[in-house]
Design a protein around this motif. Structure first.
Motif, short mmCIF file in Angstrom:
data_model
loop_
_atom_site.label_atom_id
_atom_site.label_comp_id
_atom_site.label_asym_id
_atom_site.label_seq_id
_atom_site.Cartn_x
_atom_site.Cartn_y
_atom_site.Cartn_z
N TRP A 95 -27.06 0.66 5.01
CA TRP A 95 -26.03 0.52 3.73
C TRP A 95 -26.69 -0.09 2.71
O TRP A 95 -26.61 0.32 1.45
CB TRP A 95 -24.88 -0.58 4.24
CG TRP A 95 -24.30 -1.02 3.21
CD1 TRP A 95 -24.54 -2.38 2.51
CD2 TRP A 95 -23.35 -0.51 2.21
NE1 TRP A 95 -23.56 -2.61 1.28
CE2 TRP A 95 -22.91 -1.57 1.27
CE3 TRP A 95 -22.88 0.62 2.49
CZ2 TRP A 95 -21.90 -0.90 0.40
CZ3 TRP A 95 -21.62 0.94 1.29
CH2 TRP A 95 -21.37 0.24 0.47
N ILE A 99 -26.76 1.78 -1.11
CA ILE A 99 -25.99 1.17 -2.12
C ILE A 99 -27.23 0.76 -3.27
O ILE A 99 -26.91 0.96 -4.33
CB ILE A 99 -25.24 -0.25 -1.51
CG1 ILE A 99 -24.18 -0.70 -2.59
CG2 ILE A 99 -26.12 -1.62 -1.19
CD1 ILE A 99 -23.21 0.49 -3.01
N GLN A 102 -27.78 3.73 -5.19
CA GLN A 102 -26.75 4.28 -5.84
C GLN A 102 -26.47 3.25 -7.17
O GLN A 102 -26.39 3.89 -8.22
CB GLN A 102 -25.37 4.20 -5.01
CG GLN A 102 -25.36 5.42 -4.10
CD GLN A 102 -24.16 5.38 -3.19
OE1 GLN A 102 -23.19 4.29 -3.43
NE2 GLN A 102 -24.37 5.92 -2.05
N ARG A 103 -26.78 2.12 -6.92
CA ARG A 103 -26.51 0.93 -8.06
C ARG A 103 -27.59 1.22 -9.06
O ARG A 103 -27.39 1.40 -10.30
CB ARG A 103 -26.74 -0.29 -7.39
CG ARG A 103 -25.22 -0.77 -6.86
CD ARG A 103 -25.18 -2.09 -6.11
NE ARG A 103 -24.01 -2.39 -5.88
CZ ARG A 103 -23.74 -3.55 -4.83
NH1 ARG A 103 -24.78 -4.31 -4.40
NH2 ARG A 103 -22.36 -3.61 -4.37
N ALA A 127 -18.69 2.93 -5.55
CA ALA A 127 -19.88 2.80 -4.56
C ALA A 127 -19.87 1.74 -3.51
O ALA A 127 -20.30 1.67 -2.43
CB ALA A 127 -20.93 2.84 -5.50
N LYS A 128 -19.26 0.62 -4.13
CA LYS A 128 -19.21 -0.69 -3.35
C LYS A 128 -18.20 -0.19 -2.11
O LYS A 128 -18.24 -0.89 -1.07
CB LYS A 128 -18.64 -1.88 -4.38
CG LYS A 128 -18.57 -3.30 -3.39
CD LYS A 128 -17.93 -4.12 -4.33
CE LYS A 128 -17.47 -5.69 -3.62
NZ LYS A 128 -18.74 -6.33 -3.24
#
Length: 154
Positions: A95, A99, A102-103, A127-128
């Motif tokens: 994860w 993440i 993506q961030r 996304a979160k």
């Protein structure tokens, strides 16, 4: 070829090793056959006609080759795996990697003015929530929503 079992036995006793480690020079077998006393065997040892063979160790070559292949990522098929996928790579680690990627992508798009802050915030929250599988999936959703222009096929 003369029988040298007695000479081999005496040589093993003198050399303090087993019968299998006694090496007798094939060219000098006739001379050794005439050696009947321990003194004769000692002189043959001194003349390097009878020698003690080195101890045979276990070769590490195959182990090193295998270790090098494993370092490259080979031998990791289903038959070599022990433990569930989440035990081998924890869910949380997976994860975190996903993440962060993506961030980073969203931050890059916002700073380069490709998406406005409002779109950044919306997609950040999605996304979160775990909506996207990967960066690629996030980009596809941004394009489908009309926030990014379609990429031309190369």
């Amino acid at each position: 070829m003369p029988d040298l079992s007695n000479q081999r036995r005496m040589a093993a006793a003198i050399l303090k090793c087993g019968l299998g480690r006694v090496w007798i020079d094939p060219a000098s077998e006739q001379e050794i056959a005439d050696a009947v006393t321990r003194a004769d065997i000692r002189s043959a040892i001194k003349a390097r006609v009878i020698r003690r063979k080195a101890i045979q160790g276990t070769s590490r070559v195959r182990a090193r080759i295998h270790a090098a292949e494993v370092a490259k990522g080979r031998h990791a098929g289903p038959g070599s795996r022990r433990g569930t996928p989440s035990a081998r790579l924890p869910r949380k680690t997976r994860w975190i990697r996903r993440i962060r990627a993506q961030r980073d992508l969203l931050r890059e798009l916002r700073t380069s003015k490709k998406i406005p802050p409002s779109v950044y915030r919306t997609f950040y929250r999605r996304a979160k929530g775990g909506m996207f599988r990967s960066r690629a999936h996030l980009l596809i959703n941004l394009r489908l929503a009309g926030h990014l222009p379609e990429e031309k096929a190369a």
